[in-house]
Design a protein around this motif. Structure first.
Motif, PDB file in Angstrom:
ATOM      1  N   GLN A   5       0.920  -1.074  -0.164  1.00 53.28           N
ATOM      2  CA  GLN A   5       0.031  -0.151   0.021  1.00 53.28           C
ATOM      3  C   GLN A   5       0.758   1.267   0.013  1.00 53.28           C
ATOM      4  OE1 GLN A   5      -3.173  -0.049  -0.299  1.00 53.28           O
ATOM      5  NE2 GLN A   5      -3.149   2.138  -0.481  1.00 53.28           N
TER       6      GLN A   5
ATOM      7  N   ASP B 129       2.295   1.767  -3.406  1.00 55.68           N
ATOM      8  CA  ASP B 129       1.115   2.154  -4.233  1.00 55.68           C
ATOM      9  C   ASP B 129       1.016   3.628  -4.064  1.00 55.68           C
ATOM     10  OD1 ASP B 129      -1.279   2.620  -5.751  1.00 55.68           O
ATOM     11  OD2 ASP B 129      -1.655   0.648  -5.323  1.00 55.68           O
ATOM     12  N   ASP B 130       0.659   3.976  -2.822  1.00 50.56           N
ATOM     13  CA  ASP B 130       0.668   5.421  -2.379  1.00 50.56           C
ATOM     14  C   ASP B 130       1.851   6.276  -3.053  1.00 50.56           C
ATOM     15  OD1 ASP B 130      -1.943   4.802  -1.440  1.00 50.56           O
ATOM     16  OD2 ASP B 130      -1.110   4.632   0.648  1.00 50.56           O
TER      17      ASP B 130
ATOM     18  N   THR C 192      -2.005   3.133  -8.317  1.00 52.55           N
ATOM     19  CA  THR C 192      -3.269   2.937  -8.761  1.00 52.55           C
ATOM     20  C   THR C 192      -4.060   4.058  -9.375  1.00 52.55           C
ATOM     21  OG1 THR C 192      -3.623   1.456  -6.797  1.00 52.55           O
ATOM     22  CG2 THR C 192      -5.633   2.398  -7.798  1.00 52.55           C
ATOM     23  N   ASP C 193      -3.633   5.260  -8.990  1.00 50.82           N
ATOM     24  CA  ASP C 193      -4.019   6.647  -9.730  1.00 50.82           C
ATOM     25  C   ASP C 193      -3.815   6.633 -11.042  1.00 50.82           C
ATOM     26  OD1 ASP C 193      -5.347   7.148  -7.095  1.00 50.82           O
ATOM     27  OD2 ASP C 193      -3.505   8.706  -6.571  1.00 50.82           O
TER      28      ASP C 193
ATOM     29  N   SER D  58      -2.544   1.823 -13.129  1.00 45.65           N
ATOM     30  CA  SER D  58      -1.564   0.592 -13.104  1.00 45.65           C
ATOM     31  C   SER D  58      -1.531  -0.337 -11.925  1.00 45.65           C
ATOM     32  CB  SER D  58      -0.188   1.104 -13.274  1.00 45.65           C
ATOM     33  OG  SER D  58       0.842   0.156 -13.792  1.00 45.65           O
ATOM     34  N   THR D  59      -1.030  -1.354 -11.832  1.00 47.46           N
ATOM     35  CA  THR D  59      -0.747  -2.219 -10.596  1.00 47.46           C
ATOM     36  C   THR D  59       0.737  -2.612 -10.464  1.00 47.46           C
ATOM     37  OG1 THR D  59      -1.107  -4.127 -12.017  1.00 47.46           O
ATOM     38  CG2 THR D  59      -3.056  -3.060 -11.423  1.00 47.46           C
TER      39      THR D  59
END
Length: 349
Positions: free
Chosen positions: A10, A13-14, A19-20, A23-24
């Motif tokens: 997480q 990702d942040d 995610t924004d 993508s992954t």
């Protein structure tokens, strides 16, 4: 353990806004691996280009310099890509400019007297100082935020042309390295004529089987890419490499040493600033040319890749999402304090 991995996932990702951007994490890992494999050819091509000017070589200067250049290329690509990812949080890899290295090699050749080994060593130091000075100037103007206005001022047609030109040049280099395109005294370049295919000679570089495998791999990768198969480039590279090793085509052999000791001893601290200053009238214009080419290359590549990945739209959507969150938060604060909602347009991001 699972909770720790979830928290790390997480936070990554942040931080990188994965995610924004639509993508992954697995997609980013796969993209990084593909980028490495598709860029790794530079470790072979760059030393060959930057040592092509060495003709008289009784001390194996070409081989020694080539090893050092390969190490420096790897370090530059690795550190540069990490900095772009961590500091700028952009999905771009950094590598030597294919074309700019040819220009630098031409400087080496023009400044060297053929057959003079001492002159070759001196020239390497002075021309290396030329590229170093250009790099320092670029670093300074980048820190002063003077590069972005220059890139933004470039016409769209020029940015597109730079991207297409670099791609065409890299394709040409690939065909040249595979022996498909050769020098020609009449037409400058021509297609190579291969002898009749003899299976017993498949291990030779110019047997024709290596070139056939190259074409098959290129077509297969193109089809997979057009069909939007995930990891298409990676699959193409793995397949061609496996076939080359398994069938001993084009000199592909196993086992390959997994690691090696990096070399930097032959060119370490050989940059000749004093020689550059003494010849500033000759090398200062070349420094300026290298600086301009680098700025144009960066502008064209960033624009091209950004358009290909639709990054402007994704960043705009991510920024709008942040602003909307800021409006909501600020609206609650303002409503609690003054009863007004001012939308917090001045908040960053």
């Amino acid at each position: 353990m699972g909770e720790v991995l979830r928290v790390i996932h997480q936070r990554v990702d942040d931080y990188f806004e994965i995610t924004d951007r639509g993508s992954t994490v697995p997609t980013e890992i796969r993209g990084g691996l593909v980028s490495f494999l598709t860029m790794s050819y530079i470790l072979l091509v760059n030393p060959n280009i930057l040592t092509a000017w060495i003709d008289y070589d009784p001390d194996h200067l070409k081989e020694d310099y080539g090893k050092d250049i390969a190490t420096a290329t790897a370090i530059t690509c690795g550190l540069g890509s990490i900095l772009v990812g961590v500091l700028a949080r952009m999905p771009f890899a950094i590598g030597p400019g294919m074309g700019l290295n040819t220009f630098v090699a031409a400087l080496y050749s023009a400044a060297t007297s053929k057959g003079d080994l001492a002159d070759a060593k001196n020239t390497f130091g002075v021309v290396s100082a030329t590229t170093f000075v250009a790099g320092v100037i670029l670093l300074v103007i980048s820190a002063a935020n003077l590069v972005s206005p220059a890139v933004n001022a470039m016409p769209m047609t020029m940015k597109t042309a730079i991207m297409v030109g670099i791609g065409a040049f890299q394709a040409f280099v690939g065909m040249r390295e595979m022996g498909i395109v050769v020098s020609d005294s009449t037409n400058l370049v021509n297609l190579e004529e291969f002898p009749s295919f003899i299976w017993q000679h498949r291990g030779e570089y110019n047997s024709g089987y290596a070139q056939l495998l190259f074409v098959i791999g290129l077509l297969l990768t193109t089809v997979l890419f057009m069909k939007r198969v995930k990891g298409s480039i990676l699959l193409g590279i793995f397949l061609v490499t496996a076939l080359s090793w398994a069938m001993n085509i084009g000199g592909g052999k196993l086992p390959v040493p997994p690691v090696g000791v990096p070399e930097l001893s032959h060119t370490w601290a050989t940059v000749d600033f004093a020689g550059w200053v003494r010849n500033a009238k000759k090398f200062a214009p070349q420094t300026f040319v290298i600086l301009l080419i680098t700025i144009f290359d960066c502008g064209g590549v960033l624009f091209g890749i950004g358009q290909l990945l639709n990054l402007p739209a994704k960043y705009a959507a991510a920024a709008e999402k942040k602003r909307e969150s800021a409006r909501v938060i600020n609206g609650s604060i303002e409503q609690h304090g003054t009863g007004e909602d001012r939308h917090a347009e001045i908040l960053p991001g």
